[in-house]
Design a protein around this motif. Sequence first.
Motif, PDB file in Angstrom:
ATOM      1  N   HIS A  86       0.842  -1.201   0.000  1.00 17.97           N
ATOM      2  CA  HIS A  86       0.000   0.000   0.000  1.00 17.97           C
ATOM      3  C   HIS A  86       0.873   1.244   0.000  1.00 17.97           C
ATOM      4  O   HIS A  86       1.983   1.243   0.557  1.00 17.97           O
ATOM      5  CB  HIS A  86      -0.995  -0.007   1.165  1.00 17.97           C
ATOM      6  CG  HIS A  86      -0.384   0.000   2.537  1.00 17.97           C
ATOM      7  ND1 HIS A  86       0.058   1.145   3.151  1.00 17.97           N
ATOM      8  CD2 HIS A  86      -0.161  -1.009   3.425  1.00 17.97           C
ATOM      9  CE1 HIS A  86       0.507   0.848   4.362  1.00 17.97           C
ATOM     10  NE2 HIS A  86       0.410  -0.450   4.558  1.00 17.97           N
ATOM     11  N   ASP A 118       6.223   0.740   7.126  1.00 19.63           N
ATOM     12  CA  ASP A 118       4.798   0.459   6.849  1.00 19.63           C
ATOM     13  C   ASP A 118       4.279   1.431   5.820  1.00 19.63           C
ATOM     14  O   ASP A 118       3.689   2.419   6.160  1.00 19.63           O
ATOM     15  CB  ASP A 118       4.007   0.550   8.171  1.00 19.63           C
ATOM     16  CG  ASP A 118       2.548   0.179   7.989  1.00 19.63           C
ATOM     17  OD1 ASP A 118       2.199  -0.356   6.931  1.00 19.63           O
ATOM     18  OD2 ASP A 118       1.763   0.437   8.910  1.00 19.63           O
ATOM     19  N   MET A 119       4.461   1.069   4.524  1.00 20.78           N
ATOM     20  CA  MET A 119       5.288   0.019   4.017  1.00 20.78           C
ATOM     21  C   MET A 119       5.994   0.449   2.756  1.00 20.78           C
ATOM     22  O   MET A 119       6.051  -0.260   1.772  1.00 20.78           O
ATOM     23  CB  MET A 119       4.478  -1.272   3.806  1.00 20.78           C
ATOM     24  CG  MET A 119       3.361  -1.146   2.770  1.00 20.78           C
ATOM     25  SD  MET A 119       2.569  -2.765   2.441  1.00 20.78           S
ATOM     26  CE  MET A 119       3.851  -3.717   1.635  1.00 20.78           C
ATOM     27  N   GLU A 152      -5.036   1.334   2.391  1.00 19.80           N
ATOM     28  CA  GLU A 152      -4.957   0.191   3.319  1.00 19.80           C
ATOM     29  C   GLU A 152      -5.155   0.640   4.766  1.00 19.80           C
ATOM     30  O   GLU A 152      -5.780  -0.058   5.568  1.00 19.80           O
ATOM     31  CB  GLU A 152      -3.595  -0.505   3.177  1.00 19.80           C
ATOM     32  CG  GLU A 152      -3.515  -1.843   3.909  1.00 19.80           C
ATOM     33  CD  GLU A 152      -3.122  -1.763   5.378  1.00 19.80           C
ATOM     34  OE1 GLU A 152      -3.314  -2.758   6.100  1.00 19.80           O
ATOM     35  OE2 GLU A 152      -2.647  -0.690   5.828  1.00 19.80           O
TER      36      GLU A 152
END
Length: 438
Positions: A86, A118-119, A152
């Motif tokens: 994402h 992340d990420m 996400e």
Amino acid sequence: MSPEIERAEQEAVSLTSELIRIDSTNTGDPETLVGERSAAEFVATKLTEAGYAIEYVESGGRDRHNVITRLEGSDRTRPGLLIHGHLDVVPAEPSEWSVHPFSGAIQDGYVWGRGAVDMKDMDGMMLALALHYKRHNIVPPRDIVFAFLADEEAGGQYGASWLVERRPELFEGVSEAISEVGGFSVTFGDGVRAYLIETAEKGIRWLKLRAHGAPGHGSMVHKDNAVAKLAAAVTRLGNHEFPIVLTDSLREFLDGVSELTGMEFPEDDLEGSIGKLGNLARMVGATIRDTANVTMFNGGYKSNVIPSTATASVDCRILPGREAAFEAELDALLGPDVERKWLALPPVETSFDGAIVDAMKASIVAEDPGARTLPYLLSAGTDAKSFQRLGIRNFGFSPLKLPPDLDFSALFHGIDERVPVEALKFGTRVLDRFIRAS
Ligand SMILES: [Zn+2]
């Protein structure tokens, strides 16, 4: 290993940094969106310049952007592999950080900034390898679908979930997927290194509660108070402990740790023994039972007016196999007077076996001889929940070899999020081996 992989390693580092510099904060409110689109355009431009045909999918008419491309494999009768990441990140408050969270600074051996673990780290590695394969005409054994996704961090409604519902043909023939929150190393006391591969995730219920009562004047005798009713229900929920359940993934993980370290995890003291896992305790401790944490509570608008309704939000996380039992416990705790609505994202679980797992293990060991791999259950959720609906097996495999003392799980959504430069290079080499062997 691929020829000239060093260039891809360098590129993974610079792409991660460049992606961090594009602030793609997702608060969950579409009105506050900033650079998710710019991040998608950045990726789309890189892929197109390298010669890829891309699908640029705007989802939901909400200015959300996803980029998908397919690299054809040598055996097109084989099922494909999806590698997804994402592009959005959670908010960051610059005043709390040692470096600006959207600087992408490369210093002290780390790439710094929101998204470093992340990420955008994995996004950078994926993109670097996609460019590398095109540049050197490297054909993987089977089709690889690269997907760079929106939203996400707010549940994937305008990202993975949207694509699975409306554009499933993009993932035609895909049987397995890899993505975030797995493949990172942990070091146990005596220097034994293990890489944790995510094979399962808890389910999510974002619960909205509403209680109704009789409105009235705050000075009167009043028996039917919505705020008091909801407060009592939420307190019952807050004081409740869900039962400990040892899922297959957790059992396999604990057995592996026992084998590596000699630590024992007796069933009658699972919590106590998991508490001795150091930095891992917090992460693993959240995977032994369901949780339900109240996060918001609203009611009323004036000190002397009893409102007719009160509302609360509860973040519930449910173990694989526990959904029906969880609902029954919740019903009993909340009682019939509290109305509930939820957004539900299911638990995910697959087994730690098969050719794909062998390829992960072999690619890790080739770069870190003697290292071990263990499956684990993630207490949070990822886009794997959406791809599971297409019958795809999901793994968290974004390989990173980390320094023993780095509290990795604290970096997720944390202050001073950062990723070691050497870990990105290592991950790029491991992913390259994995893709070429899978
Ligand atoms: Zn993530």
